[in-house]
Design an enzyme around this catalytic site. Structure first.
Site, PDB file in Angstrom:
ATOM      1  NE  ARG A 152      -4.067  -2.034   2.206  1.00 30.34           N
ATOM      2  CZ  ARG A 152      -4.140  -3.077   2.866  1.00 30.34           C
ATOM      3  NH1 ARG A 152      -3.061  -3.320   3.620  1.00 30.34           N
ATOM      4  NH2 ARG A 152      -5.047  -3.957   2.724  1.00 30.34           N
ATOM      5  CE  LYS A 178      -0.867  12.139 -15.396  1.00 31.14           C
ATOM      6  NZ  LYS A 178      -1.290  12.987 -16.460  1.00 31.14           N
ATOM      7  CD  GLU A 208       6.152  15.515 -22.855  1.00 30.24           C
ATOM      8  OE1 GLU A 208       5.651  16.586 -22.573  1.00 30.24           O
ATOM      9  OE2 GLU A 208       5.459  14.617 -23.053  1.00 30.24           O
ATOM     10  CE  LYS A 258       4.911  16.862 -15.317  1.00 30.31           C
ATOM     11  NZ  LYS A 258       5.130  15.432 -15.979  1.00 30.31           N
ATOM     12  CD  GLU A 268      -4.325  14.897 -16.039  1.00 29.86           C
ATOM     13  OE1 GLU A 268      -5.117  14.470 -16.999  1.00 29.86           O
ATOM     14  OE2 GLU A 268      -3.168  14.737 -15.738  1.00 29.86           O
ATOM     15  NE  ARG A 328      -0.042  16.402 -13.275  1.00 28.21           N
ATOM     16  CZ  ARG A 328       0.800  15.744 -12.248  1.00 28.21           C
ATOM     17  NH1 ARG A 328       0.459  15.898 -10.977  1.00 28.21           N
ATOM     18  NH2 ARG A 328       1.728  14.815 -12.717  1.00 28.21           N
ATOM     19  CG  ASN A 366      -2.893  15.579 -20.500  1.00 27.14           C
ATOM     20  OD1 ASN A 366      -2.030  14.664 -20.218  1.00 27.14           O
ATOM     21  ND2 ASN A 366      -3.749  15.416 -19.584  1.00 27.14           N
ATOM     22  CG  HIS A 391       0.322  13.771 -23.975  1.00 28.17           C
ATOM     23  ND1 HIS A 391       1.000  14.986 -24.092  1.00 28.17           N
ATOM     24  CD2 HIS A 391       1.025  13.133 -23.306  1.00 28.17           C
ATOM     25  CE1 HIS A 391       2.206  15.236 -23.490  1.00 28.17           C
ATOM     26  NE2 HIS A 391       2.148  13.883 -23.163  1.00 28.17           N
ATOM     27  CG  HIS A 416      -1.006   8.905 -25.257  1.00 28.73           C
ATOM     28  ND1 HIS A 416      -1.783   9.278 -24.139  1.00 28.73           N
ATOM     29  CD2 HIS A 416       0.141   9.071 -25.009  1.00 28.73           C
ATOM     30  CE1 HIS A 416      -0.703   9.580 -23.316  1.00 28.73           C
ATOM     31  NE2 HIS A 416       0.608   9.641 -23.752  1.00 28.73           N
ATOM     32  CG  HIS A 435       5.692   9.722 -24.774  1.00 24.16           C
ATOM     33  ND1 HIS A 435       4.309   9.555 -24.832  1.00 24.16           N
ATOM     34  CD2 HIS A 435       6.049  10.949 -24.064  1.00 24.16           C
ATOM     35  CE1 HIS A 435       3.856  10.224 -24.306  1.00 24.16           C
ATOM     36  NE2 HIS A 435       4.821  11.202 -23.551  1.00 24.16           N
TER      37      HIS A 435
END
Length: 373
Positions: free
Chosen positions: A128, A150, A192, A234, A244, A248, A252, A255, A259, A271
C-alpha cells in the site's frame, strides 16, 4: 527567457510545504549526500532499471549507495515500452518480497520514463505504498515524467491506463547522462520541451528556438538553463493541480492524438515524437478555429523539423486514430478534453472538438493523404 535565472535545486510544494526537491547535477556523486539529507540510513534500496541503463550506470550507482543503506539490490527488466506492463511489476513485487522489503525501504528509478513510471506505480502499490526516488537519465524523463507524481503502466497497448499518483522523495538529474543518448532519444525529449513553451511561456519557446544550434550540440550550460526552465513550468502546473482536476490537463497538449499514434505504431515511434505530431494536429485545429495565426501555426510545425521531430506519419488509417482517441483516459462523460492554443504560450481545455475536426487534423499530418503544405 520568461522564467529567469536557472535553479539547480528546485523545490516542489504541496499546500505551500516543500514535498521534494529537483536537483540538477553533472554526475551521480552527490546522490548519497541528498539521500542522507532525507534521513535515509540502514534502509534497503532496490534500484530499478532497464537492461540498457543498468549496463551503463547500474554498477556506479549501486556502489555509491552501498554505504548509505543496509542492502542494495537491483531489478533489471528488458528495455522498451512493451515491457511497461503489470507482468513486469509482478516480477518486481516478487523481487521485493524475496529480499524482505518493508514499508521503511525504498525504490530507486534509474532510467527513462518507462522505468520511472513503472517504479513509481510499484512504489504506490507495494504494501500500500513505499517511498521511491527518481533518477531520470533521458531528456524526456528529466523534463516530464519524473516530475509530478504520475505513475503507471500500459494495459493491452493502451498507454498508462493503469496508474496512481505517487510523489517521489526527490528527483536527481545527472545532466551529463544526456551525452550518452543517441540523437533520436535526445531529440525525443524536445517534443515535451517545446510543448512546455507552447502551453505556458512564449518567451521560453522563442528562447529554445534561438538556441537550437547549442541545444543540438548539447552544450552543458544551455542544457541546464533549458531543463531548469522546463522543470519550473511543470512544477508550477503540478503544484496548482497535483491530481489533474483542472489545469494540469494542459500538460496533455498533443497527447490525445499522440497516444493514439503511439499505440497504433506498436510503440515503434518514441513518445516525444508522437507528442510532437499530436501537438501539430492540435495546433492545426487551433489554426482552423482562427485561434492561431498562420505564422504561428507554421512556426510550430516547422520547428519540429529543426529539432529532428516528425511533422507527418504514414501507414495508419485516419479513422483508426479517431477510434483510439475514444479510449483515451482523458475522456470525461464521453467528451475528449482536448488542449488547444489561443496563441503561443496560452493553452486551454476544450470539450467541443468534433470528430470532423480531429479527422481533418489527423489527415493533415498523415503523409498518405498528400496534403501537407
Amino acid at each position: 527567457m520568461g522564467k529567469g535565472k536557472e535553479r539547480m535545486c528546485i523545490p516542489v510544494k504541496k499546500d505551500n510545504e516543500t514535498i521534494y526537491h529537483i536537483y540538477l547535477e553533472e554526475s551521480f556523486a552527490k546522490l548519497p549526500e541528498y539521500l542522507g539529507m532525507l534521513g535515509i540510513r540502514n534502509k534497503r534500496l532496490c534500484i530499478v532499471s532497464d537492461s540498457i541503463v543498468d549496463a551503463r550506470y547500474g554498477d556506479e550507482v549501486a556502489e555509491l549507495l552501498n554505504d548509505r543503506c543496509s542492502k542494495v539490490v537491483r531489478f533489471v527488466f528488458p528495455a522498451g515500452e512493451e515491457h511497461k506492463t503489470l507482468d513486469t511489476v509482478k516480477l518486481l513485487y516478487r523481487k521485493l518480497i524475496e529480499n524482505g522489503f518493508d514499508r521503511n525501504d525504498m525504490l530507486v528509478a534509474l532510467g527513462g520514463g518507462v522505468v520511472g513510471d513503472l517504479t513509481g506505480y510499484a512504489a504506490a502499490t507495494y504494501l500500500r505504498g513505499i517511498e521511491f526516488i527518481q533518477v531520470p537519465t533521458t531528456l524526456l524523463s528529466q523534463v516530464d515524467s519524473s516530475i509530478g507524481g504520475k505513475t503507471g503502466v500500459d494495459f493491452d497497448g493502451y498507454k498508462n491506463m493503469v496508474g496512481a499518483f505517487c510523489q517521489p522523495k526527490l528527483v536527481y538529474m545527472n545532466i551529463t547522462a544526456l551525452n550518452t543518448l543517441n540523437d533520436e532519444q535526445f531529440f525525443c525529449g524536445m517534443g515535451e520541451i517545446l510543448k512546455h513553451g507552447l502551453i505556458k511561456d512564449a518567451d521560453y519557446y522563442e528562447w529554445v528556438i534561438e538556441h537550437m544550434s547549442e541545444i543540438s550540440e548539447r552544450k552543458s550550460d544551455v542544457l541546464k538553463k533549458m531543463i531548469s526552465a522546463s522543470c519550473e513550468i511543470k512544477r508550477e502546473v503540478v503544484e496548482k493541480d497535483p491530481t489533474e482536476k483542472g489545469d494540469r490537463a494542459l500538460l496533455n497538449f498533443g497527447h490525445t492524438i499522440g497516444h493514439a499514434i503511439e499505440k497504433l505504431m506498436d510503440f515503434k515511434m518514441l513518445h516525444g515524437q508522437c507528442v510532437a505530431l499530436g501537438y501539430v494536429a492540435a495546433s492545426y485545429i487551433s489554426y482552423k478555429r482562427e485561434l492561431l495565426s498562420a505564422e504561428e501555426f507554421f512556426e510550430i510545425r516547422d520547428m519540429n523539423v529543426g529539432f529532428n521531430l516528425p511533422i507527418s506519419f504514414d501507414g495508419i488509417d485516419t479513422n483508426k486514430i479517431l477510434e483510439v482517441t475514444k479510449s483515451d483516459k482523458k475522456m470525461e462523460a464521453g467528451k475528449i478534453k482536448f488542449i488547444l492554443l489561443k496563441g503561443i504560450g496560452h493553452a486551454f481545455i476544450d470539450k467541443t472538438v468534433t470528430d470532423e475536426e480531429i479527422l481533418d487534423a489527423v489527415n493533415y499530418i498523415n503523409a498518405d493523404c498528400h496534403i501537407m503544405d
